[in-house]
Write a protein that holds these residues in place. Structure first.
Motif, PDB file in Angstrom:
ATOM      1  N   ARG A  99     -84.459 110.502 -38.361  1.00  0.00           N
ATOM      2  CA  ARG A  99     -85.397 111.369 -39.065  1.00  0.00           C
ATOM      3  C   ARG A  99     -84.625 112.612 -39.493  1.00  0.00           C
ATOM      4  N   PRO A 101     -84.700 116.202 -41.999  1.00  0.00           N
ATOM      5  CA  PRO A 101     -85.506 117.112 -42.823  1.00  0.00           C
ATOM      6  C   PRO A 101     -84.886 117.320 -44.206  1.00  0.00           C
ATOM      7  N   PHE A 102     -85.750 117.579 -45.172  1.00  0.00           N
ATOM      8  CA  PHE A 102     -85.255 117.895 -46.515  1.00  0.00           C
ATOM      9  C   PHE A 102     -86.059 119.047 -47.117  1.00  0.00           C
ATOM     10  N   THR A 118     -90.986 119.796 -49.275  1.00  0.00           N
ATOM     11  CA  THR A 118     -90.282 119.800 -47.990  1.00  0.00           C
ATOM     12  C   THR A 118     -90.846 118.656 -47.172  1.00  0.00           C
ATOM     13  N   GLY A 119     -90.081 118.205 -46.213  1.00  0.00           N
ATOM     14  CA  GLY A 119     -90.591 117.130 -45.372  1.00  0.00           C
ATOM     15  C   GLY A 119     -89.479 116.501 -44.576  1.00  0.00           C
ATOM     16  N   VAL A 120     -89.709 115.267 -44.196  1.00  0.00           N
ATOM     17  CA  VAL A 120     -88.753 114.571 -43.345  1.00  0.00           C
ATOM     18  C   VAL A 120     -88.606 113.136 -43.852  1.00  0.00           C
ATOM     19  N   ASP A 142     -94.483 117.532 -46.335  1.00  0.00           N
ATOM     20  CA  ASP A 142     -95.322 118.428 -45.538  1.00  0.00           C
ATOM     21  C   ASP A 142     -96.596 118.800 -46.279  1.00  0.00           C
TER      22      ASP A 142
END
Lengths: 154, 154, 154
Positions: A99, A101-102, A118-120, A142
């Motif tokens: 996993r 993040p970005f 943003t998110g993973v 997110d």
């Protein structure tokens, strides 16, 4: 064993293909049969399978790139991915799960820049003929608002 | 010797606990006696000790999480940390000091996303029973405005 | 051989010098003869050599820092660089080429924070007396609007 640096380099190459408008290379990061999804954390937690963007073969990803090129939508903006250090949750010689993040900035044709998504990434990697490939990438955003604006791949 | 990759992986796990709303795991990244602070560069340079957020035991961090849960403040938004490569300024087998940049996006319930905080972690690590822990993390924010909005941990 | 971690650590130190207002150290990351440029992707693709910021010796970089100090422009804001994993395109014992994404937030004196610049560093490294140095850094910004606001180095 597939390790952190191999995955970090893979992600750097993946982001570079998208961000330098070399989209035709994007499907080559996936296995022929694959699961690519973009969804939101809300939908993901609710167990909703599909999300807004969805593909289960590399050919579908190629079709998506073709559609983007024909529509010329992608010319209106570019992305810049910043991808964090992967958290590897499982690894062997030939497979790994991670996993990661970005944060993706979107740069409009006018020059305006904002944090677009943003998110993973929830990833499954497989090594085929010495090459690391994604058999699954679920980009869990997110924000649930991101979907409606989505054009380029995350 | 504690090295860059160990610290980078630690930071990835730390950020993931906060950003995936697994806040109860956050105190476990610290030693029982610890120094956790969030401050601004202005206050830090002026030698003001406390900053807005301040704790010197892991129990205080746990209390803080409980308070956040009870107040339900944290449900109004989530964070996404992007954490840079650590600059290690001192390292041995059992201790290390590092300064590491961070950028935190805040995602509101409405989906609106902005850059909430940027800054640098000033960290002291210690290895206890084979596990890396923070004996000190001072999150020095570049902006002094961030404090007043602060809810989730940085 | 110059490797990913060496370049990542170099970039972390480079960013830290700028972001912690230790600008006088910035020229020391370059060779005496060097090529430093800030340009936009549009200008870069059009083969326009110069861009808005341009230097071909370390002394010119030093002059630039002096000018910034005298003008006090730099006090109005600070930057925070988040630098991604380098994509190494060529490497030997003493030289390397890499392309590395960056995202720079700008923090105004009022505390307001925004994404100021995103893009990719096109770098040539050289090892001199055991120390990694940039013989070339071209900061190619995704947005062409960034130029007019540019003050601190990217």
């Amino acid at each position: 064993m597939i390790d952190l640096l191999q995955i970090a380099v893979f992600n750097a190459a993946y982001a570079d293909a998208i961000d330098s408008d070399d989209l035709e290379r994007w499907p080559s990061f996936f296995t022929a049969e694959c699961n690519y999804r973009v969804t939101s954390i809300e939908n993901y937690r609710a167990g909703l399978a599909a999300g807004l963007v969805w593909a289960d073969t590399r050919d579908m990803l190629t079709d998506r790139v073709s559609a983007l090129r024909e529509a010329n939508i992608y010319e209106r903006h570019t992305y810049r991915h910043l991808i964090g250090i992967p958290l590897i949750t499982e690894a062997s010689d030939s497979t790994a799960q991670a996993r990661t993040p970005f944060m993706v900035a979107r740069i409009m044709h006018t020059g305006e820049t904002d944090v677009f998504a943003t998110g993973v990434y929830l990833d499954r990697f497989i090594r085929q003929d010495g090459q690391l490939l994604l058999s699954e990438r679920i980009a869990v955003c997110d924000s649930s608002v991101v979907d409606t604006l989505l054009a380029l791949p995350l």
